[in-house]
Enzyme design. Structure first.
Site, PDB file in Angstrom:
ATOM      1  N   HIS A 128       0.835  -1.204   0.000  1.00 14.97           N
ATOM      2  CA  HIS A 128       0.000   0.000   0.000  1.00 14.97           C
ATOM      3  C   HIS A 128       0.875   1.263   0.000  1.00 14.97           C
ATOM      4  CE1 HIS A 128      -3.737   2.244   1.202  1.00 14.97           C
ATOM      5  NE2 HIS A 128      -2.822   3.095   1.627  1.00 14.97           N
ATOM      6  N   GLU A 129       1.788   1.335   0.931  1.00 19.93           N
ATOM      7  CA  GLU A 129       2.619   2.542   1.036  1.00 19.93           C
ATOM      8  C   GLU A 129       3.540   2.668  -0.171  1.00 19.93           C
ATOM      9  OE1 GLU A 129       1.632   4.633   3.017  1.00 19.93           O
ATOM     10  OE2 GLU A 129       0.409   3.294   4.255  1.00 19.93           O
ATOM     11  N   GLU A 136      -6.059   7.491  -2.996  1.00 25.62           N
ATOM     12  CA  GLU A 136      -5.794   6.106  -2.595  1.00 25.62           C
ATOM     13  C   GLU A 136      -5.800   5.128  -3.774  1.00 25.62           C
ATOM     14  OE1 GLU A 136      -4.740   5.120   0.347  1.00 25.62           O
ATOM     15  OE2 GLU A 136      -4.976   7.085   1.278  1.00 25.62           O
ATOM     16  N   HIS A 179     -15.736  10.947  12.218  1.00 25.77           N
ATOM     17  CA  HIS A 179     -15.223  11.172  10.866  1.00 25.77           C
ATOM     18  C   HIS A 179     -15.834  12.427  10.246  1.00 25.77           C
ATOM     19  CE1 HIS A 179     -13.572   7.096  10.649  1.00 25.77           C
ATOM     20  NE2 HIS A 179     -12.925   7.512   9.595  1.00 25.77           N
ATOM     21  N   PHE A 236     -18.102  14.675  11.931  1.00 24.60           N
ATOM     22  CA  PHE A 236     -18.389  15.809  12.799  1.00 24.60           C
ATOM     23  C   PHE A 236     -17.131  16.391  13.438  1.00 24.60           C
ATOM     24  CE2 PHE A 236     -22.634  13.838  12.676  1.00 24.60           C
ATOM     25  CZ  PHE A 236     -23.345  14.950  12.237  1.00 24.60           C
ATOM     26  N   ALA A 237     -16.052  15.635  13.446  1.00 21.17           N
ATOM     27  CA  ALA A 237     -14.834  16.171  14.051  1.00 21.17           C
ATOM     28  C   ALA A 237     -13.599  15.868  13.210  1.00 21.17           C
ATOM     29  CB  ALA A 237     -14.654  15.616  15.459  1.00 21.17           C
ATOM     30  N   GLY A 238     -13.783  15.247  12.049  1.00 24.51           N
ATOM     31  CA  GLY A 238     -12.624  14.912  11.221  1.00 24.51           C
ATOM     32  C   GLY A 238     -12.751  15.598   9.872  1.00 24.51           C
ATOM     33  N   TYR A 293     -13.807  14.335   7.054  1.00 21.91           N
ATOM     34  CA  TYR A 293     -14.582  13.552   6.091  1.00 21.91           C
ATOM     35  C   TYR A 293     -15.988  14.079   5.817  1.00 21.91           C
ATOM     36  CZ  TYR A 293     -11.119   9.882   5.601  1.00 21.91           C
ATOM     37  OH  TYR A 293      -9.990   9.181   5.298  1.00 21.91           O
TER      38      TYR A 293
HETATM   39 ZN    ZN Z   1      -3.101   5.181   1.831  1.00 17.53          ZN
END
Ligand code: ZN
Length: 701
Positions: A487-488, A517, A619, A621-623, A625
């Site tokens: 992935h990385e 992604e 995600h 309400f505070a992130g 997203y």
């Molecule tokens: Zn990733």
């Protein structure tokens, strides 16, 4: 003015301000604050200079801006990097001391009105015709970003916009504090072995640690064990606890988290949604979802809805079948009462029992087949076949921050240097943060070419948290660690194989949030391809590849209960969308009503009456997203469809494989942020993305 006035000469005595491969052996925490302050002073003077005399042409405007952005990102990025991989109290203090000044400077750059006016003049003037695609996209995105940050607002509207931003930041902080406090407030203390029925060793250890932290004299073997609402604790408990009544308590506590008393997030929901809508309308958008999508790959809310509906239609019947299978399995296992009345706190438990019976493998069983050196060799060989690149170790050619860190150079098929990367493979709990991530050390750039180069070549940091070697045996990886490395590495490929010379659009810079992604998830797919995985594996003692039987279990585990998992993601995505488009804060319906309406279409079990999941949906309400939760699935559609292009061409045919690989390299990996990701995808695939391959991947088609 000349552009050199915003490119101060690097201070040779402060290695944080170097501009090349970092001198990790010379970086000292005490030089951070004076170094960054000196840099900010220089860049600030350059910026003021630029603002006084903004020429509406590319060289006079964008190039100095790139230098300014890049210098700060390099030096400040270096501080952030070391904080993540070589933490120390001194470095943390230095970081915290100077961080507010860095943030203030970044805001000043982003909200500069003279620069914004000059960019708009550039777009409206004759010089625009002479710019190429990447340059236009950079300028257009800079303009758009400033507009989304309220630069076009005047007078009262500007004041209101800023007040909303401030209140939203405060509400978001309060929201996450409530979740955190409510999580801390719950504990289930298990004092007898009977109450700990079914809990695996790892959870007993975790729960005994939690009990110790709360002042109990606890041990993993004898207890007491403290179960909390932290996901690793509550999640594992719901999977394994043989006590149905206790599972029910944990489940009920989890879905009512931050919904009562002093930590009640309920009143915050409508307030946050109302402010977001007001802010979007000030900027001329009909809804917050439209505002959020203005800077994303998805063309508009309708396109996202269409995707979610397609996934919903495919996963709902599968989830219903899975539930029926769980009931039958529980009945056959003698749990007649549970089978007749399967509840939310039973599904994960029975699914885990079924998985153990059908597909269980232990990560320990797999480890000997995946020694890190062997996996790296296989990964580099695959990258060579697909993208015509050559990766060679170059340890010793660059200083590193820890003796375990490796350094590699990447060359093209003709041996010309393309890029380099560091790999920090192992976990070091004492001074390295958890998880895995790719970061930019240096980005490709023609304007910022180093001495002796026509263009500055990209350098990446790949950071993983794999198992360290023990004794004289190499690191033996779990399958999860192999996936993470791929992935990385996928992110790293997009950073390193870019051909864009404009630094502000090279590599992953400027790639839309919902598209970023794609290369990383694309690379993960290779780990589920039999021949590839077998070629990566080699038993540490015998060299034998992974047995077929184990490969089939890995492949089956991927699609096990995939319908329910997909449906859950669709529910989150649609809830997020409905709350940010369509929901009227002044109207009769509450956010909870909206959530219930979505849930009626996206669940196989009705929710409990007291369920207040929204109160801990951090995600959105505070992130970051909000009106963006769909991005997870959006990018997965792209990556599965991209991988399908390789399958269609015939993975077993080296020529066909190489042809598709080159096309992927020349489009997705090479063009980065220089073109709209939909155009890039079409250039690779020859058509718009299709949901089909993702559904087939999870056997939901
Ligand atoms: Zn990733």
């Amino acid at each position: 003015m000349t552009s050199s006035s915003v490119l101060p000469s690097p201070a040779p005595d402060n290695p944080w301000l170097d501009f090349g491969l970092p001198r990790f052996d010379a970086l000292r925490a005490e030089q951070v604050v004076p170094g960054i302050r000196a840099l900010l002073a220089e860049l600030g003077a350059g910026l003021a200079d630029l603002e006084r005399n903004c020429p509406p042409d590319w060289a006079g405007l964008a190039v100095p801006l790139e230098r300014c952005t890049d210098r700060l990102e390099y030096s400040w990025g270096l501080v952030g990097h070391l904080l993540a991989v070589r933490d120390s109290p001194e470095l943390r203090r230095a970081h915290d001391e100077v961080q507010p000044e860095v943030v203030a400077f970044q805001l000043r750059c982003a909200q500069s009105e003279p620069i914004h006016r000059a960019l708009c003049a550039l777009r409206a003037g004759p010089a625009w015709e002479t710019l190429h695609g990447a340059q236009r996209r950079i300028a257009a995105n800079l303009i758009l970003d400033a507009e989304l940050a309220g630069i076009g607002l005047r007078g009262e509207a500007r004041g209101r916009f800023n007040a909303i931003q401030t209140e939203l930041a405060d509400l978001s902080t309060r929201f996450s504090h409530h979740v955190l406090d409510a999580t801390k407030a719950f504990e289930l203390l298990l004092t007898t072995p009977e109450e700990a029925l079914g809990l695996p060793e790892s959870l007993r250890r975790l729960a005994a640690q939690a009990a110790q932290a709360r002042g109990h004299a606890a041990s993993a073997e004898a207890g007491p064990w403290c179960i909390t609402l932290d996901p690793p604790s509550a999640g594992a408990f719901l999977l394994h606890s043989g006590r149905r009544d206790l599972r029910e308590r944990v489940y009920r506590a989890r879905v009512t988290r931050a919904a009562h008393g002093s930590t009640d997030n309920g009143p915050l929901l409508a307030r946050i949604l109302g402010l977001r809508l007001e802010m979007a309308r000030l900027l001329g958008f009909a809804s917050y979802a439209d505002y959020s999508l203005a800077r994303k790959m998805a063309k508009g809310v309708a396109a996202v809805r269409e995707l979610e509906e397609e996934l919903r239609a495919a996963s709902l019947p599968a989830a219903q079948r899975e539930l029926a299978a769980l009931r039958a399995f529980a009945a056959a296992a003698g749990a007649a009462a549970e089978a007749a009345d399967l509840q939310h706190w039973d599904t994960a438990f029975w699914a885990e029992r079924l998985r153990e019976e059908r597909y269980a493998y232990s990560e320990e069983e797999l480890r000997p087949y995946f020694p890190l050196p062997r996996v790296l060799q296989g990964l580099f060989r695959l990258a060579g076949q697909l993208f015509d690149i050559d990766i060679q170790p170059a340890d010793g050619e660059a200083p590193v921050w820890h003796p375990d860190v490796r350094f590699f150079r990447v060359r093209d098929g003709e041996g010309r240097p393309l890029a380099a990367f560091y790999l920090d493979p192992y976990s070091r709990p004492a001074d390295k943060r958890g998880g895995a991530w790719m970061d930019s050390c240096l980005g490709r750039s023609a304007a910022l070419a180093l001495a002796g180069q026509a263009v500055r070549l990209p350098v990446a940091y790949l950071n993983c948290n794999g198992s360290p070697p023990v004794g004289d045996r190499p690191s033996l990886m779990t399958f999860g660690e192999v996936l993470t490395l791929f992935h990385e590495f996928g992110h790293g490929l997009q950073h390193m194989l870019t051909r864009v010379d404009e630094g502000l659009a090279a590599g992953i810079r400027g790639v839309e949030w919902d598209a970023v992604e794609l290369p990383s998830q694309f690379m993960e797919n290779w780990c589920y391809h039999r021949e590839t995985l077998l070629a990566l594996s080699g038993h540490v003692d015998t060299g034998e590849p992974l047995p077929d039987e184990l490969f089939h279990k890995i492949a089956a585990a991927r699609t096990f209960m995939a319908g329910g998992a997909m449906l859950g993601q669709v529910r989150y995505g649609l809830t997020d969308l409905e709350l940010h488009q369509g929901y009227d804060p002044q109207g009769q319906a509450t956010p909870l009503d909206v959530e219930r309406a979505v849930r009626a279409r996206t669940s196989v079990l009705p929710p409990l009456a007291e369920d207040r999941f929204l109160c801990s949906f951090s995600h959105i309400f505070a992130g970051g997203y909000a009106a963006g939760y769909y991005s997870y699935k959006w990018a997965e559609v792209l990556s599965a469809d991209a991988f399908a292009a390789f399958e269609e061409a015939g993975i077993a045919d080296p020529l066909a494989l190489a042809a598709v690989g080159r096309r992927f390299r020349d489009t997705v990996l090479a063009e980065g942020g220089a073109r709209h990701p939909m155009e890039v995808f079409r250039a690779f695939r020859g058509r718009d993305p299709s949901v089909g391959p993702l559904l087939r991947q999870y056997r939901l088609a």
